[in-house]
Design a protein around this motif. Structure first.
Motif, PDB file in Angstrom:
ATOM      1  N   TYR A 275      10.777 -28.046 -14.790  1.00  0.00           N
ATOM      2  CA  TYR A 275       9.545 -28.115 -14.010  1.00  0.00           C
ATOM      3  C   TYR A 275       8.455 -27.217 -14.609  1.00  0.00           C
ATOM      4  O   TYR A 275       8.719 -26.374 -15.470  1.00  0.00           O
ATOM      5  N   LYS A 276       7.241 -27.407 -14.132  1.00  0.00           N
ATOM      6  CA  LYS A 276       6.083 -26.669 -14.643  1.00  0.00           C
ATOM      7  C   LYS A 276       6.054 -25.250 -14.087  1.00  0.00           C
ATOM      8  O   LYS A 276       6.194 -25.034 -12.889  1.00  0.00           O
ATOM      9  N   ILE A 277       5.880 -24.273 -14.956  1.00  0.00           N
ATOM     10  CA  ILE A 277       5.616 -22.886 -14.562  1.00  0.00           C
ATOM     11  C   ILE A 277       4.269 -22.529 -15.174  1.00  0.00           C
ATOM     12  O   ILE A 277       4.144 -22.393 -16.390  1.00  0.00           O
ATOM     13  N   GLY A 278       3.229 -22.427 -14.376  1.00  0.00           N
ATOM     14  CA  GLY A 278       1.898 -22.233 -14.936  1.00  0.00           C
ATOM     15  C   GLY A 278       0.957 -21.538 -13.981  1.00  0.00           C
ATOM     16  O   GLY A 278       1.366 -20.998 -12.949  1.00  0.00           O
ATOM     17  N   GLU A 279      -0.309 -21.563 -14.340  1.00  0.00           N
ATOM     18  CA  GLU A 279      -1.354 -20.983 -13.500  1.00  0.00           C
ATOM     19  C   GLU A 279      -2.030 -22.102 -12.720  1.00  0.00           C
ATOM     20  O   GLU A 279      -2.308 -23.171 -13.257  1.00  0.00           O
ATOM     21  N   LEU A 280      -2.275 -21.856 -11.451  1.00  0.00           N
ATOM     22  CA  LEU A 280      -2.876 -22.866 -10.589  1.00  0.00           C
ATOM     23  C   LEU A 280      -4.316 -23.131 -10.996  1.00  0.00           C
ATOM     24  O   LEU A 280      -5.109 -22.205 -11.174  1.00  0.00           O
ATOM     25  N   ASP A 281      -4.642 -24.414 -11.182  1.00  0.00           N
ATOM     26  CA  ASP A 281      -6.006 -24.822 -11.478  1.00  0.00           C
ATOM     27  C   ASP A 281      -6.722 -25.078 -10.153  1.00  0.00           C
ATOM     28  O   ASP A 281      -6.477 -26.080  -9.485  1.00  0.00           O
ATOM     29  N   TYR A 282      -7.600 -24.164  -9.767  1.00  0.00           N
ATOM     30  CA  TYR A 282      -8.259 -24.252  -8.468  1.00  0.00           C
ATOM     31  C   TYR A 282      -9.207 -25.445  -8.376  1.00  0.00           C
ATOM     32  O   TYR A 282      -9.697 -25.768  -7.297  1.00  0.00           O
ATOM     33  N   ASN A 283      -9.475 -26.091  -9.508  1.00  0.00           N
ATOM     34  CA  ASN A 283     -10.394 -27.231  -9.499  1.00  0.00           C
ATOM     35  C   ASN A 283      -9.679 -28.570  -9.658  1.00  0.00           C
ATOM     36  O   ASN A 283     -10.319 -29.611  -9.742  1.00  0.00           O
ATOM     37  N   ASN A 284      -8.350 -28.533  -9.681  1.00  0.00           N
ATOM     38  CA  ASN A 284      -7.624 -29.780  -9.911  1.00  0.00           C
ATOM     39  C   ASN A 284      -6.284 -29.749  -9.171  1.00  0.00           C
ATOM     40  O   ASN A 284      -5.223 -29.676  -9.784  1.00  0.00           O
ATOM     41  N   PHE A 285      -6.341 -29.839  -7.855  1.00  0.00           N
ATOM     42  CA  PHE A 285      -5.120 -29.802  -7.057  1.00  0.00           C
ATOM     43  C   PHE A 285      -4.351 -31.123  -7.131  1.00  0.00           C
ATOM     44  O   PHE A 285      -3.180 -31.178  -6.762  1.00  0.00           O
ATOM     45  N   GLU A 286      -4.997 -32.191  -7.602  1.00  0.00           N
ATOM     46  CA  GLU A 286      -4.324 -33.486  -7.675  1.00  0.00           C
ATOM     47  C   GLU A 286      -3.130 -33.464  -8.618  1.00  0.00           C
ATOM     48  O   GLU A 286      -2.189 -34.244  -8.463  1.00  0.00           O
ATOM     49  N   GLU A 287      -3.142 -32.574  -9.628  1.00  0.00           N
ATOM     50  CA  GLU A 287      -2.061 -32.549 -10.611  1.00  0.00           C
ATOM     51  C   GLU A 287      -0.811 -31.848 -10.109  1.00  0.00           C
ATOM     52  O   GLU A 287       0.230 -31.879 -10.757  1.00  0.00           O
ATOM     53  N   ILE A 288      -0.889 -31.220  -8.942  1.00  0.00           N
ATOM     54  CA  ILE A 288       0.297 -30.573  -8.372  1.00  0.00           C
ATOM     55  C   ILE A 288       1.281 -31.661  -7.951  1.00  0.00           C
ATOM     56  O   ILE A 288       0.895 -32.654  -7.339  1.00  0.00           O
ATOM     57  N   PRO A 289       2.576 -31.529  -8.269  1.00  0.00           N
ATOM     58  CA  PRO A 289       3.552 -32.566  -7.900  1.00  0.00           C
ATOM     59  C   PRO A 289       3.660 -32.722  -6.381  1.00  0.00           C
ATOM     60  O   PRO A 289       3.367 -31.792  -5.611  1.00  0.00           O
ATOM     61  N   ASN A 290       4.105 -33.903  -5.958  1.00  0.00           N
ATOM     62  CA  ASN A 290       4.399 -34.114  -4.551  1.00  0.00           C
ATOM     63  C   ASN A 290       5.567 -33.224  -4.147  1.00  0.00           C
ATOM     64  O   ASN A 290       6.442 -32.918  -4.962  1.00  0.00           O
ATOM     65  N   MET A 291       5.585 -32.835  -2.890  1.00  0.00           N
ATOM     66  CA  MET A 291       6.579 -31.845  -2.461  1.00  0.00           C
ATOM     67  C   MET A 291       7.008 -32.116  -1.030  1.00  0.00           C
ATOM     68  O   MET A 291       6.332 -32.804  -0.260  1.00  0.00           O
ATOM     69  N   ASP A 292       8.153 -31.563  -0.662  1.00  0.00           N
ATOM     70  CA  ASP A 292       8.599 -31.528   0.722  1.00  0.00           C
ATOM     71  C   ASP A 292       8.267 -30.180   1.353  1.00  0.00           C
ATOM     72  O   ASP A 292       7.950 -30.099   2.531  1.00  0.00           O
ATOM     73  N   ILE A 293       8.383 -29.120   0.539  1.00  0.00           N
ATOM     74  CA  ILE A 293       8.161 -27.754   1.051  1.00  0.00           C
ATOM     75  C   ILE A 293       7.141 -27.049   0.165  1.00  0.00           C
ATOM     76  O   ILE A 293       7.272 -27.054  -1.066  1.00  0.00           O
ATOM     77  N   LEU A 294       6.140 -26.440   0.782  1.00  0.00           N
ATOM     78  CA  LEU A 294       5.211 -25.561   0.078  1.00  0.00           C
ATOM     79  C   LEU A 294       5.599 -24.119   0.400  1.00  0.00           C
ATOM     80  O   LEU A 294       5.589 -23.713   1.562  1.00  0.00           O
ATOM     81  N   ALA A 295       5.951 -23.349  -0.625  1.00  0.00           N
ATOM     82  CA  ALA A 295       6.348 -21.945  -0.460  1.00  0.00           C
ATOM     83  C   ALA A 295       5.273 -21.050  -1.068  1.00  0.00           C
ATOM     84  O   ALA A 295       4.900 -21.240  -2.224  1.00  0.00           O
ATOM     85  N   CYS A 296       4.778 -20.090  -0.304  1.00  0.00           N
ATOM     86  CA  CYS A 296       3.695 -19.208  -0.773  1.00  0.00           C
ATOM     87  C   CYS A 296       4.054 -17.753  -0.499  1.00  0.00           C
ATOM     88  O   CYS A 296       4.441 -17.404   0.620  1.00  0.00           O
ATOM     89  N   ASP A 297       3.888 -16.936  -1.515  1.00  0.00           N
ATOM     90  CA  ASP A 297       4.042 -15.496  -1.336  1.00  0.00           C
ATOM     91  C   ASP A 297       2.634 -14.905  -1.237  1.00  0.00           C
ATOM     92  O   ASP A 297       1.979 -14.653  -2.245  1.00  0.00           O
ATOM     93  N   PHE A 298       2.168 -14.695  -0.003  1.00  0.00           N
ATOM     94  CA  PHE A 298       0.820 -14.171   0.206  1.00  0.00           C
ATOM     95  C   PHE A 298       0.689 -12.744  -0.291  1.00  0.00           C
ATOM     96  O   PHE A 298      -0.415 -12.274  -0.555  1.00  0.00           O
ATOM     97  N   ARG A 299       1.786 -12.035  -0.407  1.00  0.00           N
ATOM     98  CA  ARG A 299       1.713 -10.653  -0.885  1.00  0.00           C
ATOM     99  C   ARG A 299       1.189 -10.606  -2.312  1.00  0.00           C
ATOM    100  O   ARG A 299       0.447  -9.720  -2.690  1.00  0.00           O
ATOM    101  N   ARG A 300       1.571 -11.588  -3.107  1.00  0.00           N
ATOM    102  CA  ARG A 300       1.073 -11.625  -4.482  1.00  0.00           C
ATOM    103  C   ARG A 300      -0.384 -12.075  -4.496  1.00  0.00           C
ATOM    104  O   ARG A 300      -1.185 -11.605  -5.283  1.00  0.00           O
ATOM    105  N   GLY A 301      -0.728 -13.015  -3.625  1.00  0.00           N
ATOM    106  CA  GLY A 301      -2.118 -13.446  -3.550  1.00  0.00           C
ATOM    107  C   GLY A 301      -3.037 -12.326  -3.112  1.00  0.00           C
ATOM    108  O   GLY A 301      -4.196 -12.245  -3.519  1.00  0.00           O
ATOM    109  N   LEU A 302      -2.501 -11.404  -2.274  1.00  0.00           N
ATOM    110  CA  LEU A 302      -3.324 -10.312  -1.758  1.00  0.00           C
ATOM    111  C   LEU A 302      -3.318  -9.099  -2.673  1.00  0.00           C
ATOM    112  O   LEU A 302      -4.299  -8.370  -2.764  1.00  0.00           O
ATOM    113  N   SER A 303      -2.209  -8.872  -3.354  1.00  0.00           N
ATOM    114  CA  SER A 303      -2.037  -7.600  -4.055  1.00  0.00           C
ATOM    115  C   SER A 303      -2.372  -7.646  -5.536  1.00  0.00           C
ATOM    116  O   SER A 303      -2.837  -6.664  -6.089  1.00  0.00           O
ATOM    117  N   PHE A 304      -2.114  -8.774  -6.199  1.00  0.00           N
ATOM    118  CA  PHE A 304      -2.331  -8.839  -7.632  1.00  0.00           C
ATOM    119  C   PHE A 304      -3.736  -9.360  -7.914  1.00  0.00           C
ATOM    120  O   PHE A 304      -3.940 -10.504  -8.289  1.00  0.00           O
TER     121      PHE A 304
END
Length: 626
Positions: free
Chosen positions: A52-81
């Motif tokens: 699978y893809k391990i990369g940086e999120l393209d904030y201008n192209n969410f369509e390329e994200i694969p279809n999913m059943d579960i979205l998992a987010c670590d907000f601590r990294r979004g807030l701290s890094f």
């Protein structure tokens, strides 16, 4: 039919600890996004066998994200890094919302700092999830009490689902664990000299036993638990020697396995990554609950059949109208001739309590108070009395199995794929045009030519070509034998992992045809094994003897069909007759030309496709030597 794993996309993936938890829970990570380049590199180095893809999120192209059943987010990294302060925080939160709106995941898993959970943005996030149709629950979980690992760590875990049948989301029952000894996380080998460089003037001089030393009031003091102070990393007193806790020891406190290679070329950075990594064991336990990986087989089968049914019906909708989208509270929303229509799909493993199930779903749809027309599509046999009763009560249009088959008559490939999903024969079912039918009727579209061209276009070979050949063969079989066979379970392995067959199908209940009657009654068979060989030459007796190992009477599995490009050699056919004569196991061999002949029979509809196998069986039995 393959039982699909829960597909997971991770935002704020860090070095991969969250992915480990989901993979331990038998979920399938399909993409992981992390903005820290060095963290991504470490993640990739430890996941070399991942596809699978391990990369940086393209904030201008969410369509390329694969279809999913579960979205998992670590907000601590979004807030701290971040080096951009709260502006970046706002950006990450909006990115999460955008992914939800673009990809409509069925479930969410969020990890949040306790302090952030008390702020207004967290409340706004909860309101957003509610507006998007998620039923959610969150809990503060402390690592030491839940796992027994000696680390002082509290985090907020949030789970949510759009599934209306999961009214009460439950976290695992974390039993209070006794804290393990510090000795259980210590490295046994001599550690690098870096870890011994400490300022003894900052350490309480009374310490004598093996313990953690954590920063408190301008000095290191004895503590039963390690803390996560990034500015002052915990120390360890081991046999009277004081040193920094090593990166490996800290990783153990996070339940990260020793096989994970750490990057300690920048030690401060590595400590930071470990501090912000979630505990793998806690993620695993929550993911098992969220992903339903511990449910009974009946529930799992039901979920998978609903997914396949939804995929088939979506294909139909796309052929009938252009504007089809996944609904927030229902399965599909579309516009037909200027009218907004909502579709909710259900298919049940049996007709037991069918009326009760239909009433429950109708009540749910009415509670949505949508302005659009509502249609409940049920892939089961439902009486006219039930349909009329609940239309009168709820004003919900109900399309049943006889209506669905009428709809799919227009597209034979869709119809045959749907019939293959059913567990019983529908030969005697009368097709009926559904009420409130809004689409334009069109001429039948034949796909037989497409199947032939796809089959012949695949070149013999291994690897990806072999998988392509298997896929097109299964597609053809579903269309030519779907009325007789169900289950369609692919890529099974034997218990010891030594052998693997490609496909197993189950003879449907109610099938009344000579070939299937013969193998059910005289070969004691309910299941048929299929093997696909993308070989350039004819198969040999070796393939016959390998396939024979999958067949045995107690499993009601004594018949196999091997499909290969050129068919079977004389020696292979002789071996197949030997298996039948000596062990009562029936192995039939087909070639590409046989598949094409089956496609032609299905296309002409002059005789049942099962008669092809009936003739083969007659020929084999008549010519069977002593």
């Amino acid at each position: 039919m393959e039982i699909r794993e829960n597909r997971v996309v991770i935002l704020g993936a860090g070095i991969g600890a969250m992915a480990m938890g989901f993979e331990n829970a038998s979920c399938k990570v399909v993409a992981a996004y992390e903005h820290d380049e060095r963290a991504r590199e470490l993640y990739e180095n430890n996941a070399k066998d991942k596809t699978y893809k391990i990369g940086e999120l393209d904030y201008n192209n969410f369509e390329e994200i694969p279809n999913m059943d579960i979205l998992a987010c670590d907000f601590r990294r979004g807030l701290s890094f971040t080096s951009a302060g709260m502006g970046k925080t706002h950006h990450f939160r909006n990115a999460v919302k955008a992914v939800i709106e673009f990809k409509q995941p069925k479930k969410v898993f969020f990890l949040v700092q306790c302090g952030y959970a008390r702020l207004k943005p967290f409340k706004a996030l909860l309101d957003y999830l509610k507006d998007e149709g998620y039923n959610y629950s969150y809990r503060i979980i402390n690592t030491e009490g839940s796992t027994g690992l000696p680390i002082k760590e509290d985090c907020v875990y949030l789970i949510g689902t759009r599934d209306s049948s999961e009214c009460e989301l439950k976290f695992p029952d974390f039993e209070e664990q006794s804290i393990c000894s510090i000795n259980e996380i210590l490295e046994s080998d001599e550690v690098d000299g870096y870890y011994y460089k400490v300022n003894y003037e900052q350490i309480d001089k009374k310490i004598r036993k093996n313990t953690f030393l954590c920063w408190e009031k301008n000095q290191y003091v004895e503590a039963n638990l390690a803390d996560t102070n990034l500015r002052k990393i915990p120390l360890i007193c081991n046999n009277g020697v004081i040193r920094k806790i090593t990166h490996r020891e800290f990783a153990r406190l996070k339940a990260i396995p020793d096989s994970f290679n750490l990057d300690i070329s920048n030690k401060a950075w590595m400590y930071r990554q470990l501090v912000y990594s979630p505990n793998v064991e806690i993620v695993t336990q929550i993911a098992k609950k969220l992903g339903n990986t511990e449910e009974n087989l009946l529930r799992t089968s039901y979920v998978v059949r609903e997914d396949v049914f939804a995929d088939i019906f979506r294909k139909y909708l796309f052929k009938k109208c252009q504007s089809v989208k996944i609904g927030k509270s229902v399965d599909f929303e579309c516009n037909v001739q200027g009218k907004d229509i909502c579709f909710e799909l259900k298919i049940y493993n049996s007709n037991y309590a069918i009326e009760k199930n239909i009433e429950r779903v109708c009540a749910y749809l009415v509670s949505l108070k949508a302005k659009e027309d509502m249609i409940l599509v049920v892939g089961n046999i439902v009486s006219k009395e039930i349909v009329e009763k609940y239309f009168e009560k709820y004003k919900i249009h109900i399309w049943t199995l006889s209506n669905i088959l009428w709809l799919f008559e227009e597209y034979p490939d869709i119809k045959n794929e749907f019939i293959s999903l059913l567990t019983y024969s529908v030969d005697d079912l009368k097709l009926e045009k559904p009420c409130h039918f809004l689409f334009q009727e069109q001429r039948n579209i034949k796909n037989e030519g497409t199947w032939k061209s796809k089959l012949l276009a695949i070149k013999p070979g291994k690897g990806e070509r072999s998988k392509e050949y298997e896929d097109i063969c299964i597609e053809i079989l579903k269309n030519v034998l779907g009325e007789y066979l169900g289950l369609w379970k692919v890529q099974e392995s034997s218990n010891n992992g030594l052998y693997r067959f490609d496909l197993c199908c189950k003879i449907k209940n109610g099938v009344n045809q000579d070939f299937f009657d013969t193998i059910k009654n005289y070969f004691n068979t309910k299941y048929i094994v299929f093997e696909f060989k993308n070989y350039e030459k004819e198969i040999s007796q070796k393939e016959i003897y390998t396939t024979e190992k999958y067949l045995y009477e107690k499993a009601l599995r004594r018949v196999a069909i091997i499909i290969s490009r050129k068919g079977a050699s004389k020696n292979a056919l002789s071996a197949a007759r030997g298996c039948l004569r000596e062990n009562g196991k029936l192995i039939m061999c087909l070639s590409d030309q046989d598949l094409i002949e089956l496609i032609n029979i299905k296309e002409k509809e002059e005789q049942p496709t099962a008669e092809f196998f009936e003739v083969m069986l007659d020929d084999l039995l008549i010519q069977l030597e002593k």
